[in-house]
Design a protein around this motif. Structure first.
Motif, PDB file in Angstrom:
ATOM      1  N   ALA A 134      14.129  56.406   9.404  1.00 10.02           N
ATOM      2  CA  ALA A 134      14.279  57.770   8.899  1.00 10.02           C
ATOM      3  C   ALA A 134      13.049  58.577   9.288  1.00 10.02           C
ATOM      4  N   ARG A 135      13.251  59.601  10.129  1.00  8.16           N
ATOM      5  CA  ARG A 135      12.153  60.426  10.627  1.00  8.16           C
ATOM      6  C   ARG A 135      12.416  61.879  10.269  1.00  8.16           C
ATOM      7  N   ALA A 136      11.394  62.562   9.796  1.00  3.86           N
ATOM      8  CA  ALA A 136      11.549  63.969   9.425  1.00  3.86           C
ATOM      9  C   ALA A 136      12.022  64.787  10.631  1.00  3.86           C
ATOM     10  N   GLY A 137      13.089  65.547  10.439  1.00  3.44           N
ATOM     11  CA  GLY A 137      13.641  66.376  11.504  1.00  3.44           C
ATOM     12  C   GLY A 137      14.746  65.716  12.293  1.00  3.44           C
ATOM     13  N   HIS A 138      15.047  64.451  11.993  1.00  6.29           N
ATOM     14  CA  HIS A 138      16.052  63.712  12.744  1.00  6.29           C
ATOM     15  C   HIS A 138      17.271  63.395  11.875  1.00  6.29           C
ATOM     16  N   HIS A 139      18.368  63.154  12.547  1.00 10.50           N
ATOM     17  CA  HIS A 139      19.619  62.762  11.906  1.00 10.50           C
ATOM     18  C   HIS A 139      19.445  61.428  11.183  1.00 10.50           C
ATOM     19  N   LEU A 140      20.018  61.327   9.997  1.00 12.45           N
ATOM     20  CA  LEU A 140      19.954  60.101   9.211  1.00 12.45           C
ATOM     21  C   LEU A 140      20.974  59.092   9.735  1.00 12.45           C
ATOM     22  N   ALA A 141      20.532  57.886  10.001  1.00 12.11           N
ATOM     23  CA  ALA A 141      21.453  56.831  10.430  1.00 12.11           C
ATOM     24  C   ALA A 141      22.172  56.251   9.210  1.00 12.11           C
ATOM     25  N   PRO A 142      23.419  55.829   9.355  1.00  8.62           N
ATOM     26  CA  PRO A 142      24.141  55.223   8.229  1.00  8.62           C
ATOM     27  C   PRO A 142      23.575  53.839   7.905  1.00  8.62           C
ATOM     28  N   ARG A 143      23.713  53.441   6.656  1.00 11.54           N
ATOM     29  CA  ARG A 143      23.314  52.112   6.196  1.00 11.54           C
ATOM     30  C   ARG A 143      24.257  51.703   5.065  1.00 11.54           C
ATOM     31  N   GLN A 144      24.544  50.423   4.981  1.00 17.69           N
ATOM     32  CA  GLN A 144      25.381  49.945   3.893  1.00 17.69           C
ATOM     33  C   GLN A 144      24.547  49.751   2.636  1.00 17.69           C
ATOM     34  N   LEU A 145      25.077  50.227   1.505  1.00 17.58           N
ATOM     35  CA  LEU A 145      24.410  50.056   0.222  1.00 17.58           C
ATOM     36  C   LEU A 145      24.799  48.717  -0.387  1.00 17.58           C
ATOM     37  N   SER A 146      24.054  48.283  -1.391  1.00 25.28           N
ATOM     38  CA  SER A 146      24.357  47.008  -2.031  1.00 25.28           C
ATOM     39  C   SER A 146      25.704  47.034  -2.748  1.00 25.28           C
ATOM     40  N   SER A 147      26.212  48.227  -3.042  1.00 25.04           N
ATOM     41  CA  SER A 147      27.535  48.362  -3.666  1.00 25.04           C
ATOM     42  C   SER A 147      28.672  48.097  -2.683  1.00 25.04           C
ATOM     43  N   GLY A 148      28.347  48.056  -1.389  1.00 23.82           N
ATOM     44  CA  GLY A 148      29.376  47.910  -0.360  1.00 23.82           C
ATOM     45  C   GLY A 148      29.737  49.224   0.289  1.00 23.82           C
ATOM     46  N   ARG A 149      29.407  50.335  -0.373  1.00 24.18           N
ATOM     47  CA  ARG A 149      29.654  51.647   0.219  1.00 24.18           C
ATOM     48  C   ARG A 149      28.602  51.961   1.277  1.00 24.18           C
ATOM     49  N   ASP A 150      28.933  52.898   2.145  1.00 26.10           N
ATOM     50  CA  ASP A 150      27.938  53.372   3.091  1.00 26.10           C
ATOM     51  C   ASP A 150      27.089  54.443   2.419  1.00 26.10           C
ATOM     52  N   LEU A 151      25.857  54.537   2.842  1.00 23.99           N
ATOM     53  CA  LEU A 151      24.961  55.558   2.326  1.00 23.99           C
ATOM     54  C   LEU A 151      25.578  56.951   2.453  1.00 23.99           C
ATOM     55  N   TYR A 152      26.317  57.186   3.541  1.00 24.84           N
ATOM     56  CA  TYR A 152      26.924  58.501   3.755  1.00 24.84           C
ATOM     57  C   TYR A 152      27.944  58.852   2.665  1.00 24.84           C
ATOM     58  N   GLU A 153      28.549  57.845   2.072  1.00 24.14           N
ATOM     59  CA  GLU A 153      29.510  58.095   1.008  1.00 24.14           C
ATOM     60  C   GLU A 153      28.832  58.443  -0.307  1.00 24.14           C
ATOM     61  N   ALA A 154      27.538  58.169  -0.410  1.00 23.49           N
ATOM     62  CA  ALA A 154      26.805  58.442  -1.644  1.00 23.49           C
ATOM     63  C   ALA A 154      25.987  59.721  -1.576  1.00 23.49           C
ATOM     64  N   LEU A 155      25.852  60.328  -0.401  1.00 24.63           N
ATOM     65  CA  LEU A 155      25.052  61.541  -0.269  1.00 24.63           C
ATOM     66  C   LEU A 155      25.657  62.671  -1.091  1.00 24.63           C
ATOM     67  N   GLY A 156      24.794  63.457  -1.726  1.00 25.79           N
ATOM     68  CA  GLY A 156      25.254  64.597  -2.501  1.00 25.79           C
ATOM     69  C   GLY A 156      25.522  65.806  -1.616  1.00 25.79           C
ATOM     70  N   PRO A 157      26.121  66.871  -2.164  1.00 28.96           N
ATOM     71  CA  PRO A 157      26.438  68.062  -1.364  1.00 28.96           C
ATOM     72  C   PRO A 157      25.210  68.894  -1.011  1.00 28.96           C
ATOM     73  N   SER A 158      24.110  68.703  -1.726  1.00 31.46           N
ATOM     74  CA  SER A 158      22.878  69.445  -1.438  1.00 31.46           C
ATOM     75  C   SER A 158      21.814  68.454  -0.977  1.00 31.46           C
ATOM     76  N   PHE A 159      20.634  68.491  -1.529  1.00 33.42           N
ATOM     77  CA  PHE A 159      19.615  67.515  -1.133  1.00 33.42           C
ATOM     78  C   PHE A 159      19.874  66.173  -1.815  1.00 33.42           C
ATOM     79  N   THR A 160      19.528  65.105  -1.111  1.00 37.29           N
ATOM     80  CA  THR A 160      19.651  63.742  -1.650  1.00 37.29           C
ATOM     81  C   THR A 160      18.328  63.020  -1.458  1.00 37.29           C
ATOM     82  N   LEU A 161      17.858  62.373  -2.518  1.00 34.79           N
ATOM     83  CA  LEU A 161      16.688  61.511  -2.405  1.00 34.79           C
ATOM     84  C   LEU A 161      17.170  60.073  -2.342  1.00 34.79           C
ATOM     85  N   VAL A 162      16.954  59.426  -1.207  1.00 34.22           N
ATOM     86  CA  VAL A 162      17.269  58.006  -1.060  1.00 34.22           C
ATOM     87  C   VAL A 162      16.025  57.231  -1.481  1.00 34.22           C
TER      88      VAL A 162
END
Length: 533
Positions: A430-458
């Motif tokens: 994860a680099r400032a200014g760059h596209h976020l790569a997907p990652r699987q969460l421990s729940s089995g969902r992808d990180l992209y499925e957990a992102l909020g509609p505004s800012f998200t703190l991972v």
């Protein structure tokens, strides 16, 4: 005390793919928007076919990904990659080209391919489902006047009739390379001409499909010929088996009636085949870039802001990225949690990326091909040609290095002295200014499925105090923040930081391991807000 009355928050002039994508981005965020679109139905010209993995992320978040995939006109096994041939399409030398599947792991979605008019149909249908979107089909934008409080746009029925005015807080011109909005706002374009007249042919031919069965799974074909000095002869499928498009240079002064287009197709392919033309059109090969993307309350996006030859499938994908970038920023400003600097960052991020795309990729393709054709000829030195051709066939650097980023943006924490560019690298960090790569969460969902509609703190095995610091800062600033907390294991450690602040467009604003004392400053900069003092 009088209060300004608005017909809508944002008027979008031009309801092609970029304008409609922007409308959906705004409408889904609760922003009232009115779209002015001159055509009642999409125009049946099969341009803008290659939709990248990144573009399909947009369609996912716009709630239209399944519908778009269902609208494809070529089977899925015919992917987004193509083929480059030397001399003629059916000649002795060819290799796979534009291998975008190589960067698939860094994006949440698969690529897609379908004609632009089919994409527009899907976007129109999705926009009709969003209550905040009003669409005036058959209308054109005529004049744009702005003041300190808003913008007045005069619109008129395309087939004649009484004009009307719309009052809005902002206007966005998505009305193509001859943008009325751009001209009305006084925004100047810089152009680089290549002094080439190009033809666009749309034709039917079942025999060409039979000839090209020797190249299974290919949807588009680029032919390099020594006589054309680096400019392409380009075939593309519109459907499987019948309809094609073709563009290539033609002599200046060529018209519908004074040129043998059937013979040109046969020479490019290296064989005769049946041809039934559906469309013959012309365009000038040039690069154009607006000198600014914003003038007060007026913005431009897509072809109104930038245009280039349809080489490499960059055009419509760049336009969709404009829509995502500008959409969330306008919504943030209108809803009170984004500052004026956030709107300025649209130009600061998107203009350099397009300039780099044109210079470092599209023009570079032309120049590299020109140099290769001048240096190597199988008729004079077959061994040298074949060695150079094999080296080109192995090349993947163009796909790997095309990674638009906003390292130089005033609203991200990029490296000191960095500039925004289309040249980068694909990594999971994860680099400032760059596209976020997907990652699987421990729940089995992808990180992209957990992102909020505004800012998200991972937050990955982060100190609870750091998380509390960001949540408190967000509440103080009124910035919506979603927290995704998980362990730093099972591949998530590849993100490289315990704390990653992700923007609404899935770009990273800041990444680090700990910084609670500066959480408010980080969020304020990312949202374009000024802190007291």
């Amino acid at each position: 005390m009088t209060h300004e009355t608005y017909d809508t928050d944002v008027v979008i002039v031009g309801g092609g793919p970029v304008g409609m994508g922007l409308a959906i981005e705004l409408g889904q965020r609760g922003v009232p928007v009115t779209v002015i679109e001159r055509y009642e139905t999409p125009q049946p010209i099969p341009k803008g076919q290659n939709l990248t993995q990144r573009t399909m992320e947009h369609f996912h978040f716009w709630g239209a990904e399944p519908e778009l995939r269902a609208a494809r006109t070529v089977p899925p096994e015919y992917g987004i990659g193509g083929l480059t041939a030397y001399g003629t399409l059916l000649g002795d030398y060819h290799y796979d080209w534009l291998k975008r599947e190589l960067v698939r792991p860094y994006y949440y979605t698969e690529n897609e391919r379908l004609p632009q008019y089919a994409t527009e149909e899907v976007l129109r249908a999705r926009a009709a489902e969003v209550p905040e979107i009003e669409i005036l089909y058959g209308w054109t934008g005529e004049t744009v006047m702005q003041d300190d409080a808003g913008v007045t746009v005069t619109v008129a029925p395309r087939d004649g009739g009484e004009a009307r005015t719309l009052r809005a807080r902002y206007v966005v011109g998505c009305d193509g390379s001859r943008s009325v909005v751009r001209e009305q706002a006084g925004i100047v374009q810089s152009r680089r001409e290549h002094d080439k007249l190009m033809v666009l042919l749309v034709f039917r031919s079942e025999e060409l499909h039979e000839l090209l069965k020797r190249y299974p799974g290919k949807s588009f074909f680029n032919v390099l010929h020594p006589d054309l000095n680096g400019y392409w002869m380009f075939f593309g499928r519109v459907d499987l088996g019948t309809t094609w498009f073709f563009h290539a240079p033609v002599p200046a002064g060529t018209t519908h009636d004074n040129y043998d287009f059937t013979g040109y197709l046969h020479r490019a392919a290296g064989a005769d085949f049946d041809v039934e033309f559906e469309h013959i059109g012309f365009w000038d090969l040039r690069f154009a870039l607006a000198e600014q993307y914003r003038e007060g309350r007026v913005f431009i996006a897509g072809d109104a802001a930038h245009s280039h030859p349809p080489y490499g499938g960059f055009g419509v994908n760049n336009g969709f990225e404009d829509a995502r970038n500008l959409g969330w920023k306008l919504a943030a400003r209108l809803q009170g949690w984004g500052g004026e600097a956030l709107l300025d960052s649209y130009d600061a991020e998107r203009r350099p990326v397009f300039a780099s795309t044109a210079r470092d990729f599209i023009e570079n393709y032309i120049n590299e091909d020109k140099a290769f054709l001048k240096a190597f000829d199988p008729q004079t030195d077959r061994d040298a040609f074949e060695a150079a051709w094999a080296e080109r066939a192995e090349g993947t650097s163009d796909v790997q290095s095309y990674e638009p980023n906003y390292e130089g943006s005033p609203t991200v924490f990029g490296p000191q002295g960095a500039t925004s560019s289309a040249v980068g690298s694909h990594v999971f960090t994860a680099r400032a200014g760059h596209h976020l790569a997907p990652r699987q969460l421990s729940s089995g969902r992808d990180l992209y499925e957990a992102l909020g509609p505004s800012f998200t703190l991972v937050a990955l095995d982060a100190d609870p105090a750091d998380i509390d610091g960001f949540e408190t800062a967000a509440a103080d600033l009124g910035v919506p923040l979603t927290v995704v907390a998980d362990s730093r294991a099972d591949g998530r450690e590849k993100l490289g930081a315990r704390l990653v602040l992700v923007r609404p467009d899935q770009f990273v604003a800041w990444a680090g391991d700990t910084m609670p004392a500066q959480a408010k400053a980080i969020l304020a900069k990312a949202a374009g807000l000024k802190l007291p003092g």
